[in-house]
Scaffold this active site. Structure first.
Site, PDB file in Angstrom:
ATOM      1  N   GLN A  33       1.892   3.638  -2.103  1.00 28.72           N
ATOM      2  CA  GLN A  33       1.563   4.905  -1.648  1.00 28.72           C
ATOM      3  C   GLN A  33       1.663   6.081  -0.936  1.00 28.72           C
ATOM      4  OE1 GLN A  33      -1.773   4.590   1.293  1.00 28.72           O
ATOM      5  NE2 GLN A  33      -1.755   2.902   1.125  1.00 28.72           N
ATOM      6  N   GLU A 155       2.621  -0.790   4.988  1.00 28.36           N
ATOM      7  CA  GLU A 155       1.515   0.777   5.887  1.00 28.36           C
ATOM      8  C   GLU A 155       0.988  -0.227   7.226  1.00 28.36           C
ATOM      9  OE1 GLU A 155      -0.727   3.178   5.323  1.00 28.36           O
ATOM     10  OE2 GLU A 155      -1.724   2.713   8.092  1.00 28.36           O
ATOM     11  N   ASP A 184       0.318   5.408   5.628  1.00 32.94           N
ATOM     12  CA  ASP A 184       1.259   5.476   3.831  1.00 32.94           C
ATOM     13  C   ASP A 184       0.845   6.804   3.451  1.00 32.94           C
ATOM     14  OD1 ASP A 184       2.541   3.109   3.470  1.00 32.94           O
ATOM     15  OD2 ASP A 184       0.955   2.476   1.989  1.00 32.94           O
ATOM     16  N   GLY A 263     -10.815  13.175  23.673  1.00 28.47           N
ATOM     17  CA  GLY A 263     -10.764  14.229  24.122  1.00 28.47           C
ATOM     18  C   GLY A 263     -10.861  13.909  25.163  1.00 28.47           C
ATOM     19  N   GLY A 264     -11.492  15.194  25.838  1.00 26.04           N
ATOM     20  CA  GLY A 264     -12.371  15.789  27.350  1.00 26.04           C
ATOM     21  C   GLY A 264     -13.398  15.436  27.316  1.00 26.04           C
TER      22      GLY A 264
HETATM   23  N1  CAO Z   1      14.794   1.212 -13.442  1.00 27.83           N
HETATM   24  C1  CAO Z   1      15.508   0.511 -12.877  1.00 27.83           C
HETATM   25  N2  CAO Z   1      15.611   0.024 -11.409  1.00 27.83           N
HETATM   26  C2  CAO Z   1      14.735   0.699 -10.159  1.00 27.83           C
HETATM   27  C3  CAO Z   1      13.680   1.570 -11.492  1.00 27.83           C
HETATM   28  C4  CAO Z   1      13.961   2.116 -12.463  1.00 27.83           C
HETATM   29  N3  CAO Z   1      13.430   3.135 -12.583  1.00 27.83           N
HETATM   30  N4  CAO Z   1      12.829   2.105  -9.827  1.00 27.83           N
HETATM   31  C5  CAO Z   1      13.373   1.031  -9.077  1.00 27.83           C
HETATM   32  N5  CAO Z   1      14.131   0.114  -9.647  1.00 27.83           N
HETATM   33  C6  CAO Z   1      14.983  -0.365  -8.651  1.00 27.83           C
HETATM   34  C7  CAO Z   1      15.132  -0.195  -7.903  1.00 27.83           C
HETATM   35  O1  CAO Z   1      16.907   0.209  -7.794  1.00 27.83           O
HETATM   36  C8  CAO Z   1      15.287  -1.673  -6.303  1.00 27.83           C
HETATM   37  O2  CAO Z   1      16.794  -2.206  -7.123  1.00 27.83           O
HETATM   38  P1  CAO Z   1      17.642  -3.341  -6.041  1.00 27.83           P
HETATM   39  O3  CAO Z   1      17.116  -2.979  -5.033  1.00 27.83           O
HETATM   40  O4  CAO Z   1      18.333  -4.224  -7.279  1.00 27.83           O
HETATM   41  O5  CAO Z   1      18.603  -1.933  -5.898  1.00 27.83           O
HETATM   42  C9  CAO Z   1      14.423  -1.894  -6.976  1.00 27.83           C
HETATM   43  O6  CAO Z   1      13.322  -1.402  -7.466  1.00 27.83           O
HETATM   44  C10 CAO Z   1      13.046  -2.254  -6.110  1.00 27.83           C
HETATM   45  O7  CAO Z   1      13.101  -0.711  -4.828  1.00 27.83           O
HETATM   46  P2  CAO Z   1      12.040  -0.808  -3.431  1.00 27.83           P
HETATM   47  O8  CAO Z   1      13.630  -2.163  -2.654  1.00 27.83           O
HETATM   48  O9  CAO Z   1      12.591  -0.245  -3.147  1.00 27.83           O
HETATM   49  O10 CAO Z   1      10.802  -1.853  -4.263  1.00 27.83           O
HETATM   50  P3  CAO Z   1      10.742  -3.175  -3.432  1.00 27.83           P
HETATM   51  O11 CAO Z   1       9.081  -3.371  -3.927  1.00 27.83           O
HETATM   52  O12 CAO Z   1      11.384  -4.388  -2.485  1.00 27.83           O
HETATM   53  O13 CAO Z   1       9.923  -2.233  -2.183  1.00 27.83           O
HETATM   54  C11 CAO Z   1       9.518  -1.249   0.074  1.00 27.83           C
HETATM   55  C12 CAO Z   1       8.771  -1.767  -1.663  1.00 27.83           C
HETATM   56  C13 CAO Z   1       7.535  -0.456  -0.071  1.00 27.83           C
HETATM   57  C14 CAO Z   1       8.667  -1.889   0.595  1.00 27.83           C
HETATM   58  C15 CAO Z   1       9.624  -0.214  -0.273  1.00 27.83           C
HETATM   59  O14 CAO Z   1      10.188   0.414  -0.874  1.00 27.83           O
HETATM   60  C16 CAO Z   1      10.017   0.365   1.409  1.00 27.83           C
HETATM   61  O15 CAO Z   1      10.387   0.015   2.087  1.00 27.83           O
HETATM   62  N6  CAO Z   1      10.233   1.802   0.819  1.00 27.83           N
HETATM   63  C17 CAO Z   1      10.241   2.840   1.715  1.00 27.83           C
HETATM   64  C18 CAO Z   1       9.035   1.903   3.199  1.00 27.83           C
HETATM   65  C19 CAO Z   1       7.945   3.271   2.443  1.00 27.83           C
HETATM   66  O16 CAO Z   1       7.626   4.164   1.866  1.00 27.83           O
HETATM   67  N7  CAO Z   1       6.851   2.130   2.135  1.00 27.83           N
HETATM   68  C20 CAO Z   1       5.397   2.184   1.866  1.00 27.83           C
HETATM   69  C21 CAO Z   1       4.965   1.236   0.852  1.00 27.83           C
HETATM   70  S1  CAO Z   1       3.416   1.295   0.085  1.00 27.83           S
HETATM   71  O17 CAO Z   1       3.492   3.408   0.155  1.00 27.83           O
END
Ligand code: CAO
Length: 441
Positions: A33, A155, A184, A263-264
């Protein structure tokens, strides 16, 4: 452009001089998001947003909270309008080659991977900057540098870590998260401002820069008034909080204040006619000082205009609960819309508690393009929120979200200039297709 670099005013009719971000190309590496909120806004403003997704899988939200079998979820469709989708496996050698070509021709790279994920792909800031010194590299992370910088964040974690949860809810009750996605979508908004500022600065410096919006920081920014109250608390009780009037002592930190106004001008949520069966038959009522006399007349307490216990804001502060109870006796005799009509005649600030159903059906929001109906080839018509920011010379036409990889070939040929032969090679390399399809090919 004139000799001093100033562009003369366009002679095109208003709204026909292109879009605000025309010519800006965004490499959108976002998911879920926060990041997609940011890139959708940039797309609404006219940027060409190229969303990179993993072949066969795509943004995880495509399949989350699905309501129509086989179709992209509303979670995805409502956050990815006006974008193009290309599938690229970043862990495939050919895939990385394509990505690097994209990096060279894009203005902005936006990502919200978990900390370290982009570096592990090989797209470090140093490498990206070397490939394209004009590139603006924008990231959402849960936390900025510090003890939690490596944490994954969603979030509600951000709402809790940014000060929202500790200040939301009723006194004596547990902390609460809010329905507004301030962690988010709020951070996505902050990031978008950082990006356009960096684009503006690039006009002078000729170079890109990194932009970071941490979710904790974004939430805290939105909770600014609560940090204000934290500091006021060291100098005495917060007299505008209901608990002050109720004689409940304050602790060390800004407390939860129920529906008190931040607020106030004191305010509270009051029942309206029908509250027994309708969970949203309520109105927010503000006892704004300049219209106190009008409030007294409307609720039938004209003597409160001069009574020493009620006539001035400081006199009212210790008896807010009693005052709102009396006002509620009046609001309960009206529907929230009847109360709105009456109160607005006297400029008394108030607002109906609108349900999502009411908002979805609200004509004026459709007329302004804030709520838009779009058609989707797989799911049919759906509602989305259009651009909440209106620009008089850059109108926004909301388009549906792309299907997974819908624009892969278009981008490879038209944006990156790959030949038919090269695309055939790319296809067999597995860089743009899902593993199952690779085996079948
Ligand atoms: N081709 C190949 N690999 C891909 C890819 C693509 N096109 N796109 C993503 N990937 C891979 C990444 O390289 C990563 O791999 P590795 O961990 O092996 O290096 C993997 O997908 C997962 O990415 P991620 O760790 O970001 O995803 P997650 O589901 O484990 O975590 C989240 C999700 C949201 C918790 C994490 O991305 C995060 O903390 N983001 C920052 C904060 C944020 O934006 N939070 C908001 C979430 S809701 O909007």
């Amino acid at each position: 452009m004139t000799g001093n670099g100033i562009v003369p005013p366009s002679q095109a009719p208003w709204g026909q001089a292109g879009k605000a971000l025309d010519g800006v190309r965004v490499l959108d590496f976002t998911h879920v998001q926060s990041g997609p909120t940011c890139t959708q806004l940039l797309a609404y403003m006219g940027a060409d947003v190229i969303k990179v997704e993993r072949p066969g899988v795509g943004d995880v939200t495509r399949g989350q909270l699905r309501d129509v079998p086989g179709a992209d979820s509303l979670y995805f469709t409502m956050l990815n309008g006006n974008k193009r989708s290309i599938t690229i496996d970043s862990k495939n050698r050919k895939g990385m080659e394509i990505l690097e070509r994209l990096v060279k021709i894009c203005d902005v790279l936006v990502e919200n991977f978990a900390p370290g994920a982009l570096d592990r792909m090989g797209l470090t800031w140093e490498h990206v900057h070397e490939l394209n010194p004009r590139m603006i590299m924008a990231s959402v992370k849960g936390f900025g540098p510090g003890p939690y910088e490596d944490c994954k964040v969603y979030e509600n974690v951000a709402q809790c870590a940014g000060g929202s949860a500790s200040t939301t809810g009723f006194l004596g009750g547990p902390p609460l998260v809010t329905g507004a996605q301030i962690g988010d979508s709020g951070t996505g908004l902050h990031l978008a401002l950082g990006i356009v500022s960096a684009l503006y600065q690039r006009n002078r410096t000729g170079r890109g820069q990194r932009v970071l919006a941490a979710m904790q920081d974004g939430v805290l920014n939105l909770c600014r008034v609560k940090l204000r109250d934290q500091q006021r608390l060291t100098r005495g009780p917060l007299t505008e909080f209901s608990q002050y009037g109720q004689g409940i002592p304050f602790g060390e930190a800004t407390p939860r204040a129920g529906n008190d106004s931040g607020g106030g001008q004191p305010g509270w949520i009051l029942k309206c006619k029908g509250w027994e069966t309708d969970p949203n038959a309520y109105i927010y009522f503000i006892t704004q000082a300049p219209v106190w006399n009008e409030i007294c007349d409307v609720i039938g307490e004209p003597e409160w205009k001069t009574h020493p216990d009620y006539a001035t804001p400081p006199a009212r502060l210790p008896r807010l609960k009693q005052i709102f109870d009396r006002i509620e006796q009046w609001t309960m005799t009206k529907t929230k819309f009847e109360a709105m009509d009456i109160l607005n005649k006297y400029d008394i600030p108030c607002g109906p508690i609108l349900s999502m159903k009411e908002l979805a059906e609200e004509r004026s929001l459709r007329d302004t393009g804030t709520v838009v109906e779009v058609d989707h080839p797989k799911r049919g018509k759906y509602l989305t929120v259009g651009n909440p920011i209106k620009l008089s010379d850059s109108p926004c036409e909301v388009e549906r979200s792309p299907l997974l990889g819908e624009h892969t070939e278009e981008i490879l040929t038209q944006v990156l200039g790959y030949s038919e032969k090269e695309i055939a090679e790319i296809r067999t390399s597995g860089a743009i297709t899902a593993p199952e399809k690779r085996t079948a090919a």
